[in-house]
Design an enzyme around this catalytic site. Structure first.
Site, PDB file in Angstrom:
ATOM      1  N   LYS A   1     -19.285 -59.044 -26.482  1.00 15.28           N
ATOM      2  CA  LYS A   1     -18.590 -58.420 -25.366  1.00 15.28           C
ATOM      3  C   LYS A   1     -19.544 -57.545 -24.550  1.00 15.28           C
ATOM      4  O   LYS A   1     -19.339 -56.354 -24.339  1.00 15.28           O
ATOM      5  CB  LYS A   1     -17.415 -57.577 -25.880  1.00 15.28           C
ATOM      6  CG  LYS A   1     -16.365 -58.377 -26.644  1.00 15.28           C
ATOM      7  CD  LYS A   1     -15.719 -59.449 -25.800  1.00 15.28           C
ATOM      8  CE  LYS A   1     -16.085 -60.837 -26.207  1.00 15.28           C
ATOM      9  NZ  LYS A   1     -15.447 -61.875 -25.388  1.00 15.28           N
TER      10      LYS A   1
ATOM     11  N   ASP B   1     -12.051 -63.533 -20.535  1.00 17.55           N
ATOM     12  CA  ASP B   1     -13.429 -63.240 -20.155  1.00 17.55           C
ATOM     13  C   ASP B   1     -13.681 -63.512 -18.679  1.00 17.55           C
ATOM     14  O   ASP B   1     -14.205 -62.646 -17.960  1.00 17.55           O
ATOM     15  CB  ASP B   1     -14.388 -64.061 -21.018  1.00 17.55           C
ATOM     16  CG  ASP B   1     -15.837 -63.689 -20.785  1.00 17.55           C
ATOM     17  OD1 ASP B   1     -16.270 -62.673 -21.331  1.00 17.55           O
ATOM     18  OD2 ASP B   1     -16.534 -64.413 -20.045  1.00 17.55           O
TER      19      ASP B   1
ATOM     20  N   GLU C   1     -14.362 -60.514 -15.784  1.00 16.59           N
ATOM     21  CA  GLU C   1     -15.533 -60.430 -14.913  1.00 16.59           C
ATOM     22  C   GLU C   1     -15.128 -60.249 -13.456  1.00 16.59           C
ATOM     23  O   GLU C   1     -15.797 -59.538 -12.698  1.00 16.59           O
ATOM     24  CB  GLU C   1     -16.362 -61.709 -15.032  1.00 16.59           C
ATOM     25  CG  GLU C   1     -17.020 -61.916 -16.378  1.00 16.59           C
ATOM     26  CD  GLU C   1     -17.565 -63.317 -16.545  1.00 16.59           C
ATOM     27  OE1 GLU C   1     -18.332 -63.529 -17.498  1.00 16.59           O
ATOM     28  OE2 GLU C   1     -17.221 -64.216 -15.725  1.00 16.59           O
TER      29      GLU C   1
END
Length: 487
Positions: free
Chosen positions: A153, A216, A220
Site C-alpha cells: 500500500k 486501488d 489513486e
C-alpha cells in the site's frame, strides 16, 4: 475492527525463520519489470531470503534492449551471476513469476507471459488490474496455475525505504493486502504470506483481486493523488482571491495538507485534526467540511462506478495505445507548482500552519472516499489502508519532500492517467459548488458533521495504526531506490 472481525496477519523480521517453509518448492523467482515496484520488491526479497538462509535465486527479467538493465546492475543483479536476463527467458525458468510490468504492458503481453511460464509455476501480481482487464474482454487466467497477489500500500520507493529502516526497527515497512485467486497446488496462501513477510510488510490483510483493483485504481484517482491535486489547485486560487500572496496561498493549501494535516492523521487519526482546533477554527472546518462532502462524494462515486464497470481500465488501455503519438507531459511548469518549489526552498518545517478551511475540505474528501468504499462492501482494513494510511504514510511524505506535481509526474502509468483525468473534476466541483456554498452563507449541515464525528472508521484507523510500529518514512536518507522516473 470498528465492530467487525477481519483476518489480519502480522509481519516482522522475527518471522524470517519461517520463510523457508512458506517458499517450499520455490527455487527460482523471476521479478519481471523495473518500474516503481520491481526494484524495491526484488531487493527486499533477495535480502530477506538471504537472511533466512533460503537457497532461492531472485532474478530480474527485462525486455531486450531495456535501459533498465544498467539500473538493475547498479543494485547487484547481473548477467554474470545469472540474476539478470531477457524477460521471457527468466519467466520460463521461474517457479514464481512476479509480473511487475506496467498495467498497460500486462494487458498487451499476457498471452506471451502465460505461454512462457513452465508447468506448475505460480503467477504473482501486485495489482488486480490484469484480472479486471481479462474480465472486461471475457477471458481468465489459465486454470492450471496458482495466481496470488501481494499488493504493497505504497509506491515502490516507500517499500524499499521502510524495509531498510526495518533493519533497525522490527516490522517497519509498508502494509500490504494479499489475495489468493487460484490455488491449484494448495500452497498458494503460504506463498503469498511468505512473499508479504519477505517484503517487510508490518501486517497483511486479506482481500480479493477484484476488490483490490477496484479500491486501488479508485483510490489513486481520489485522495491519494487526483483529489489532493484538485484540492490544492482550487484552494491556491481561492486564497489568492481572498488577498493572500501566491507563496502564502500555497502554504495555506498544499503545505498545510502535506506538512501538518496528514501528520496528525498518521499519528492520531482523522478526527484528531478536528478535535485539536479551537472553537472558532472548528466552525470554519465545519463550514468547509459540510460544503465539500457531497460534491466530493459525487465525483468519487462516479470514479468508483467507472472503475468497477471496467470503463476506467479501458481508459488506461486506450491511453497506452496513444502514448507514442501523444507522450505524457509534465504538470510542474504551472504557477502553482513553480511557487511550490520556492516555498519548499525556504520552508520553516516547525511552523507550517493548519488551515481549518483546508482541513475541512481535505478531510471531507477523505471521508467521502471512505464512505463510497464502505457502501460498496469493502472491508475496513482495505478501506483504511487504501484511503488513509497509504495517503498519509506513503504518498504525502513524498509530496511534502518533492511536491504534489512530482508525485503526479512520476507515479505509475495507471495512476498518472487517472490523476490527470480526475483532478480537474475535483478542482471544478469544489470551486463551483462547495466554495460558493460557503461564500453564500449556506448553513452547516449538522447531520453531515455528526456523521463525521461519530463515524466507525475512526476506531478502525486506530486499530490499523496499532498493528505497526510508528516509523516515519525517511524520504531524504540514502537508499538503493530511485524516485525520479521522468526528466
Amino acid at each position: 475492527m470498528a465492530g467487525t472481525t477481519e483476518q489480519i496477519v502480522k509481519g516482522g523480521r522475527d518471522l524470517f525463520p519461517l520463510l523457508p517453509k512458506a517458499f517450499e518448492g520455490i527455487k527460482e523467482i523471476g521479478v519481471i519489470g523495473w518500474g516503481s515496484q520491481a526494484p524495491a520488491q526484488a531487493q527486499n526479497l533477495r535480502d530477506s531470503l538471504d537472511e533466512a538462509g533460503c537457497d532461492i535465486k531472485v532474478r530480474i527479467g527485462l525486455r531486450e534492449g531495456s535501459s533498465s538493465f544498467e539500473e538493475a546492475r547498479e543494485v547487484g543483479f547481473s548477467e554474470d551471476a545469472d540474476t539478470l536476463g531477457e524477460m521471457y527467458d527468466i519467466i520460463g525458468k521461474s517457479d514464481l513469476v512476479m509480473l511487475l510490468i506496467s498495467d498497460a504492458a500486462q494487458a498487451a503481453l499476457y498471452k506471451e507471459v502465460f505461454a512462457a511460464m513452465k508447468p506448475g509455476a505460480t503467477l504473482g501480481l501486485s495489482h488486480g488490474f490484469l484480472l479486471g482487464y481479462l474480465e472486461s474482454i471475457g477471458e481468465s487466467f489459465p486454470e492450471d496455475m496458482d495466481v496470488i497477489a501481494v499488493c504493497p500500500k505504497g509506491m515502490g520507493p516507500s517499500v524499499r525505504r521502510l524495509y531498510e529502516q526495518g533493519k533497525e526497527v522490527n516490522g517497519a515497512g509498508i502494509n500490504a493486502s494479499f489475495a489468493v485467486h487460484q490455488d491449484k497446488s494448495g500452497k498458494a496462501t503460504d506463498l503469498a504470506l511468505g512473499w508479504g513477510v519477505a517484503l517487510g510488510s508490518p501486517f497483511m490483510f486479506e482481500t480479493t483481486l477484484t476488490s483490490e483493483y477496484c479500491s486501488d485504481i479508485y483510490g489513486e484517482r481520489g485522495i491519494l493523488l487526483g483529489a489532493v491535486h484538485g484540492i490544492v489547485e482550487s484552494l491556491y486560487r481561492r486564497y489568492q482571491r481572498q488577498g493572500m500572496s501566491p507563496e502564502q496561498a500555497f502554504i495555506e493549501s498544499c503545505e498545510s495538507i502535506t506538512g501538518n494535516i496528514v501528520k496528525i492523521i498518521s499519528t492520531k487519526g482523522i478526527k484528531a485534526v478536528y478535535d485539536g482546533l479551537n472553537d472558532d477554527d472548528k466552525k470554519i472546518f465545519e463550514e468547509a467540511y459540510s460544503a465539500s462532502y457531497m460534491p466530493s462524494k459525487e465525483i468519487l462515486q462516479e470514479i468508483y462506478d467507472e472503475v468497477s464497470s471496467g470503463n476506467e481500465i479501458r481508459t488506461v488501455i486506450m491511453h497506452g495505445k496513444r502514448i507514442n503519438k501523444f507522450p505524457v507531459g509534465k504538470i510542474d511548469g504551472t504557477d502553482t507548482w513553480q511557487v511550490g518549489e520556492k516555498v519548499r526552498e525556504s520552508r520553516d518545517e516547525e511552523n507550517i500552519p493548519l488551515n481549518p478551511f483546508t482541513a475541512g475540505v481535505y478531510v471531507a474528501t477523505m471521508m467521502a472516499q471512505i464512505d463510497v468504499l464502505l457502501e460498496a462492501g469493502h472491508p475496513y482494513s482495505e478501506v483504511v489502508n487504501e484511503s488513509v494510511i497509504e495517503a498519509v504514510d506513503s504518498l504525502c511524505p513524498y509530496m511534502h519532500y518533492r511536491g504534489v506535481a512530482f508525485m503526479v509526474d512520476n507515479c505509475s502509468f495507471t495512476a498518472k492517467t487517472g490523476s490527470r483525468k480526475w483532478a480537474p473534476r475535483f478542482d471544478y466541483i469544489l470551486d463551483q459548488l462547495a466554495y460558493t456554498a460557503v461564500d453564500n452563507g449556506k448553513p452547516v449541515n449538522e447531520d453531515i458533521i455528526s456523521a463525521f464525528q461519530n463515524h466507525r472508521v475512526h476506531a478502525a484507523v486506530t486499530a490499523c495504526c496499532e498493528l505497526r510500529p510508528t516509523v516515519d518514512i525517511s524520504v531524504g536518507a540514502a537508499s538503493s531506490t530511485k524516485e525520479i522516473v521522468i526528466e
